[in-house]
Design a protein around this motif. Structure first.
Motif, PDB file in Angstrom:
ATOM      1  N   ALA A 143       4.758  11.734   6.342  1.00 11.34           N
ATOM      2  CA  ALA A 143       3.983  12.716   7.104  1.00 11.34           C
ATOM      3  C   ALA A 143       3.304  12.037   8.299  1.00 11.34           C
ATOM      4  CB  ALA A 143       2.934  13.362   6.201  1.00 11.34           C
ATOM      5  N   LYS A 144       3.216  12.751   9.396  1.00  6.60           N
ATOM      6  CA  LYS A 144       2.592  12.201  10.616  1.00  6.60           C
ATOM      7  C   LYS A 144       1.142  11.785  10.377  1.00  6.60           C
ATOM      8  CE  LYS A 144       5.861  13.341  13.836  1.00  6.60           C
ATOM      9  NZ  LYS A 144       6.829  12.278  13.936  1.00  6.60           N
ATOM     10  N   GLU A 145       0.433  12.506   9.516  1.00 13.63           N
ATOM     11  CA  GLU A 145      -0.980  12.206   9.226  1.00 13.63           C
ATOM     12  C   GLU A 145      -1.142  11.548   7.859  1.00 13.63           C
ATOM     13  OE1 GLU A 145      -3.331  12.454  11.526  1.00 13.63           O
ATOM     14  OE2 GLU A 145      -1.730  13.135  12.858  1.00 13.63           O
ATOM     15  N   TYR A 146      -0.246  10.613   7.550  1.00 14.71           N
ATOM     16  CA  TYR A 146      -0.289   9.937   6.254  1.00 14.71           C
ATOM     17  C   TYR A 146      -1.556   9.107   6.098  1.00 14.71           C
ATOM     18  CZ  TYR A 146       1.081   5.651   8.699  1.00 14.71           C
ATOM     19  OH  TYR A 146       1.112   4.578   9.537  1.00 14.71           O
ATOM     20  N   LYS A 147      -1.874   8.808   4.843  1.00 15.89           N
ATOM     21  CA  LYS A 147      -2.985   7.909   4.520  1.00 15.89           C
ATOM     22  C   LYS A 147      -2.410   6.612   3.962  1.00 15.89           C
ATOM     23  CE  LYS A 147      -6.472  11.366   3.354  1.00 15.89           C
ATOM     24  NZ  LYS A 147      -7.341  11.858   2.278  1.00 15.89           N
ATOM     25  N   LEU A 148      -3.047   5.509   4.332  1.00 17.68           N
ATOM     26  CA  LEU A 148      -2.639   4.177   3.910  1.00 17.68           C
ATOM     27  C   LEU A 148      -3.775   3.548   3.122  1.00 17.68           C
ATOM     28  CD1 LEU A 148      -0.537   1.733   4.618  1.00 17.68           C
ATOM     29  CD2 LEU A 148      -2.324   1.077   6.212  1.00 17.68           C
ATOM     30  N   CYS A 149      -3.467   2.918   1.997  1.00 15.98           N
ATOM     31  CA  CYS A 149      -4.512   2.219   1.241  1.00 15.98           C
ATOM     32  C   CYS A 149      -3.911   1.028   0.507  1.00 15.98           C
ATOM     33  CB  CYS A 149      -5.192   3.167   0.255  1.00 15.98           C
ATOM     34  SG  CYS A 149      -4.240   3.539  -1.205  1.00 15.98           S
ATOM     35  N   VAL A 154      -6.643   2.320  -5.867  1.00 15.09           N
ATOM     36  CA  VAL A 154      -6.206   3.390  -6.767  1.00 15.09           C
ATOM     37  C   VAL A 154      -5.931   2.911  -8.202  1.00 15.09           C
ATOM     38  CG1 VAL A 154      -5.317   4.882  -4.943  1.00 15.09           C
ATOM     39  CG2 VAL A 154      -3.804   3.184  -5.975  1.00 15.09           C
ATOM     40  N   LYS A 155      -6.023   1.602  -8.431  1.00 15.90           N
ATOM     41  CA  LYS A 155      -5.872   1.084  -9.793  1.00 15.90           C
ATOM     42  C   LYS A 155      -6.609  -0.242  -9.914  1.00 15.90           C
ATOM     43  CE  LYS A 155      -1.458  -1.398  -9.386  1.00 15.90           C
ATOM     44  NZ  LYS A 155      -0.102  -1.492  -9.891  1.00 15.90           N
ATOM     45  N   THR A 156      -6.825  -0.671 -11.133  1.00 10.53           N
ATOM     46  CA  THR A 156      -7.539  -1.920 -11.378  1.00 10.53           C
ATOM     47  C   THR A 156      -6.588  -3.096 -11.172  1.00 10.53           C
ATOM     48  OG1 THR A 156      -8.903  -0.768 -12.980  1.00 10.53           O
ATOM     49  CG2 THR A 156      -8.958  -3.169 -13.048  1.00 10.53           C
ATOM     50  N   THR A 157      -6.698  -3.719 -10.021  1.00 11.55           N
ATOM     51  CA  THR A 157      -5.845  -4.848  -9.650  1.00 11.55           C
ATOM     52  C   THR A 157      -6.492  -5.559  -8.464  1.00 11.55           C
ATOM     53  OG1 THR A 157      -3.637  -5.505  -8.892  1.00 11.55           O
ATOM     54  CG2 THR A 157      -4.444  -3.375  -8.128  1.00 11.55           C
ATOM     55  N   ILE A 158      -6.130  -6.816  -8.254  1.00 15.18           N
ATOM     56  CA  ILE A 158      -6.582  -7.486  -7.024  1.00 15.18           C
ATOM     57  C   ILE A 158      -5.593  -7.253  -5.883  1.00 15.18           C
ATOM     58  CG2 ILE A 158      -7.916  -9.268  -8.208  1.00 15.18           C
ATOM     59  CD1 ILE A 158      -5.557 -11.201  -7.511  1.00 15.18           C
ATOM     60  N   SER A 159      -4.424  -6.714  -6.208  1.00 14.84           N
ATOM     61  CA  SER A 159      -3.402  -6.439  -5.203  1.00 14.84           C
ATOM     62  C   SER A 159      -3.906  -5.370  -4.226  1.00 14.84           C
ATOM     63  CB  SER A 159      -2.139  -5.938  -5.907  1.00 14.84           C
ATOM     64  OG  SER A 159      -1.119  -5.680  -4.988  1.00 14.84           O
ATOM     65  N   PRO A 160      -3.737  -5.554  -2.956  1.00 18.62           N
ATOM     66  CA  PRO A 160      -2.864  -6.480  -2.237  1.00 18.62           C
ATOM     67  C   PRO A 160      -3.493  -7.827  -1.890  1.00 18.62           C
ATOM     68  CG  PRO A 160      -3.795  -4.961  -0.663  1.00 18.62           C
ATOM     69  CD  PRO A 160      -4.329  -4.566  -2.026  1.00 18.62           C
ATOM     70  N   GLN A 167      -6.611  -7.006   6.766  1.00 17.16           N
ATOM     71  CA  GLN A 167      -5.744  -6.556   7.856  1.00 17.16           C
ATOM     72  C   GLN A 167      -5.433  -5.061   7.753  1.00 17.16           C
ATOM     73  OE1 GLN A 167      -4.752  -8.453  10.563  1.00 17.16           O
ATOM     74  NE2 GLN A 167      -6.345  -9.731   9.658  1.00 17.16           N
ATOM     75  N   LEU A 168      -5.262  -4.570   6.528  1.00 20.31           N
ATOM     76  CA  LEU A 168      -4.953  -3.146   6.342  1.00 20.31           C
ATOM     77  C   LEU A 168      -6.079  -2.266   6.865  1.00 20.31           C
ATOM     78  CD1 LEU A 168      -3.408  -3.104   2.758  1.00 20.31           C
ATOM     79  CD2 LEU A 168      -2.217  -3.211   4.968  1.00 20.31           C
ATOM     80  N   LYS A 169      -7.310  -2.706   6.678  1.00 23.08           N
ATOM     81  CA  LYS A 169      -8.472  -1.926   7.106  1.00 23.08           C
ATOM     82  C   LYS A 169      -8.508  -1.713   8.616  1.00 23.08           C
ATOM     83  CE  LYS A 169     -11.425  -3.058   3.189  1.00 23.08           C
ATOM     84  NZ  LYS A 169     -12.623  -3.748   2.717  1.00 23.08           N
ATOM     85  N   LEU A 170      -7.761  -2.516   9.354  1.00 17.86           N
ATOM     86  CA  LEU A 170      -7.721  -2.409  10.813  1.00 17.86           C
ATOM     87  C   LEU A 170      -6.672  -1.404  11.302  1.00 17.86           C
ATOM     88  CD1 LEU A 170      -7.915  -6.231  11.637  1.00 17.86           C
ATOM     89  CD2 LEU A 170      -9.810  -4.578  11.523  1.00 17.86           C
ATOM     90  N   LEU A 171      -5.819  -0.934  10.423  1.00 20.47           N
ATOM     91  CA  LEU A 171      -4.743  -0.023  10.817  1.00 20.47           C
ATOM     92  C   LEU A 171      -5.256   1.413  10.942  1.00 20.47           C
ATOM     93  CD1 LEU A 171      -1.842  -1.477   8.656  1.00 20.47           C
ATOM     94  CD2 LEU A 171      -2.323  -1.876  11.082  1.00 20.47           C
ATOM     95  N   PRO A 172      -4.707   2.175  11.892  1.00 23.15           N
ATOM     96  CA  PRO A 172      -5.240   3.510  12.178  1.00 23.15           C
ATOM     97  C   PRO A 172      -5.164   4.508  11.023  1.00 23.15           C
ATOM     98  CG  PRO A 172      -3.259   3.059  13.477  1.00 23.15           C
ATOM     99  CD  PRO A 172      -3.629   1.796  12.789  1.00 23.15           C
ATOM    100  N   PHE A 174      -5.446   3.751   7.816  1.00 19.90           N
ATOM    101  CA  PHE A 174      -6.133   3.260   6.619  1.00 19.90           C
ATOM    102  C   PHE A 174      -7.165   4.279   6.169  1.00 19.90           C
ATOM    103  CE2 PHE A 174      -9.554   1.133   4.371  1.00 19.90           C
ATOM    104  CZ  PHE A 174      -8.833   0.471   3.382  1.00 19.90           C
ATOM    105  N   SER A 175      -7.255   4.492   4.859  1.00 18.13           N
ATOM    106  CA  SER A 175      -8.200   5.469   4.313  1.00 18.13           C
ATOM    107  C   SER A 175      -9.022   4.832   3.202  1.00 18.13           C
ATOM    108  CB  SER A 175      -7.437   6.663   3.770  1.00 18.13           C
ATOM    109  OG  SER A 175      -8.336   7.576   3.171  1.00 18.13           O
ATOM    110  N   ASN A 176     -10.319   5.068   3.235  1.00 20.06           N
ATOM    111  CA  ASN A 176     -11.179   4.639   2.132  1.00 20.06           C
ATOM    112  C   ASN A 176     -11.169   5.650   0.988  1.00 20.06           C
ATOM    113  OD1 ASN A 176     -12.353   2.114   2.869  1.00 20.06           O
ATOM    114  ND2 ASN A 176     -13.433   3.194   4.499  1.00 20.06           N
TER     115      ASN A 176
END
Length: 180
Positions: A143-149, A154-160, A167-172, A174-176
Motif C-alpha cells: 500500500a502507498k501509505e504502508y507502515k514500517l516497524c 510487535v513481539k518480545t525480541t531484540i530483533s532487529p 536507522q529504521l526510525k529515520l525512514l518516512p 516508520f510508525s511507533n
C-alpha cells in the motif's frame, strides 16, 4: 539506447533461482494485496559481505526454517545482505512465517546479521530497503501509505537490533504505533 541514462541506484535483487533456493515444501498461501505493513527483523546469524557468503547464509536460513521450525519455506519475504543485495524469500505474493499474528497482514524483511551486537546497517543496505519498498508500492503489492516497524515493536525480541532500529526510525513510513 536505454542504457544511456541508467538508474543510478538500481534495485539489486537476487532471485530464488539465483541463490539456489529449494522449492517450498508445501503450497504457500497468497497474501491479500496490497499489504499495509512491513516488519523489519535481523537474522541474528553471522553477517555476510560477499554474494557467495550471503547466498550460503540464505540457503542455511531456508534449511533451518524448513527442517527445524517446520515452516513450508524460508520465513521472510525478503532478506538484505551485507553485500548490499536483496534476496528474494517468499516474495511479494505469499504469506510469510516471520512474525506470529502478523504474517497475513505484513511483509517480513530481514537484514542478514546481528544488529544488536556488532553489525551496523550500511547506507547501501538502507538504500536497497527503500528501493525495495518503492518497488512494492509501484507494483501495487505494498500500500502507498504502508507502515514500517521493527519486529521488537510487535513481539518480545531484540530483533532487529538497536543499530538497525536507529536507522529504521529515520525512514518516512516508520510508525511507533502497533500495526493492525
Amino acid at each position: 539506447e536505454d542504457d544511456l541514462f541508467p538508474d543510478p541506484k538500481p534495485l539489486r535483487l537476487v532471485t530464488r533461482t539465483e541463490w539456489l533456493a529449494q522449492p517450498p515444501r508445501e503450497e504457500l498461501t497468497d497474501l491479500k494485496l496490497p499489504v499495509n505493513n512491513v516488519i523489519i527483523a535481523h537474522t541474528a546469524t553471522e553477517g555476510c559481505t560477499t554474494q557467495q557468503a550471503c547466498k550460503a547464509l540464505v540457503q542455511s536460513i531456508q534449511r533451518y526454517h524448513v527442517s527445524q521450525t517446520n515452516y513450508g519455506d524460508i520465513g521472510y519475504n525478503f532478506l538484505i545482505g551485507g553485500d548490499d543485495f536483496i534476496y528474494e524469500g517468499r516474495g511479494w505474493l505469499k504469506v510469510g512465517a516471520h512474525t506470529k499474528s502478523y504474517n497475513t497482514i505484513s511483509y517480513g524483511i530481514a537484514f542478514i546479521g546481528n544488529y544488536e551486537v556488532k553489525d551496523r546497517p550500511t547506507e547501501q543496505q538502507i538504500e536497497q530497503l527503500v528501493l525495495l519498498l518503492s518497488n512494492g508500492t509501484n507494483g501495487g503489492w505494498l500500500a502507498k501509505e504502508y507502515k514500517l516497524c521493527g519486529a521488537s515493536q510487535v513481539k518480545t525480541t531484540i530483533s532487529p537490533g538497536k543499530y538497525l532500529m536507529e536507522q529504521l526510525k529515520l525512514l518516512p513510513h516508520f510508525s511507533n504505533n502497533v500495526l493492525l
